[in-house]
Design an enzyme around this catalytic site. Structure first.
Site: not given
Ligand code: GAR
Length: 206
Positions: A15, A112
């Site tokens: 994504t 992250h």
């Protein structure tokens, strides 16, 4: 000046790769161009996203290469032969050695799914990060884009964005909110910032 040649390394659904492709189409990323996508997982859906966007998509697995060193040699050889100048780790679930990170020093960035230094480092990846955040009971989490060095999630921070945690959140619901409200926004932004920096550095060398 030519655009910076970008490679995106992936392992899963992609994504974030989708957000990068969309950002390039919209002109949010204008100093760089995604030239190559490499997956370390056979059949990763990210590969389909790349192919649908007309981007060269390759698979390189550690199992096929035999060892971490040979896996990284193969990656280095592909990235170099494609003239890649910026590497984006977008859900790439393999820790890279110091030899690799030094080869592309200040040219590798990673997204992250937490506000580093919380819930980061070895063992914190994907859904595990959100499970840990919920277990701890934090009320705010988010995402970070940072340079990649030899310390897992330890490189210089480029951008961060916070996201509220709700009492009813499951790890999956929280993961989706962090992606939508943080990752898909700051990763393309950081990509443009770093590409711009690399173009300026290149123009000074000319
Ligand atoms: C993303 O949430 C990304 O931040 C995370 O994995 C997911 C990949 O999703 N990466 C890490 O945890 C790296 N430490 P995607 O394949 O749909 O982009």
């Amino acid at each position: 000046m030519d655009k910076i040649k970008i490679a995106v390394l992936v392992s899963g659904g992609g994504t974030n790769l989708g957000a990068l492709i969309e950002a390039e189409r919209k002109g949010i990323i204008k100093s760089g161009e995604i030239k190559l996508v490499i997956s370390n997982k056979v059949g990763a859906y990210a590969l389909e996203r790349a192919k649908n966007a007309g981007i060269e998509a390759l698979t390189v697995t550690k199992a096929d290469c035999g060892s971490q060193a040979e896996f990284e040699d193969r990656l280095i050889s592909l990235l170099t032969s494609h003239g890649i100048e910026l590497i984006v780790l977008a859900g790439f679930m393999s820790i890279l050695s110091e030899r690799f990170t030094k080869t592309f020093s200040d040219r590798i960035i990673n997204v992250h799914p937490s506000l580093i230094p919380s819930f980061s480092g070895k063992g914190f990846y994907g859904l595990r990060v959100h499970e840990a955040a919920l277990e701890y009971g934090v009320k705010v989490t988010g995402a970070t884009v940072h340079y990649v060095n030899e310390v897992p999630d330890g490189g210089k921070i480029i951008l961060q964005k916070s996201v509220a945690v709700k009492d009813t959140d499951t790890p999956e619901v929280l993961q989706r909110r962090v992606m939508e409200k943080a990752e898909w926004i700051i990763l393309p932004k950081a990509c443009e910032m770093v590409s711009k920096r690399l173009i300026i550095e290149k123009s000074h060398k000319c």
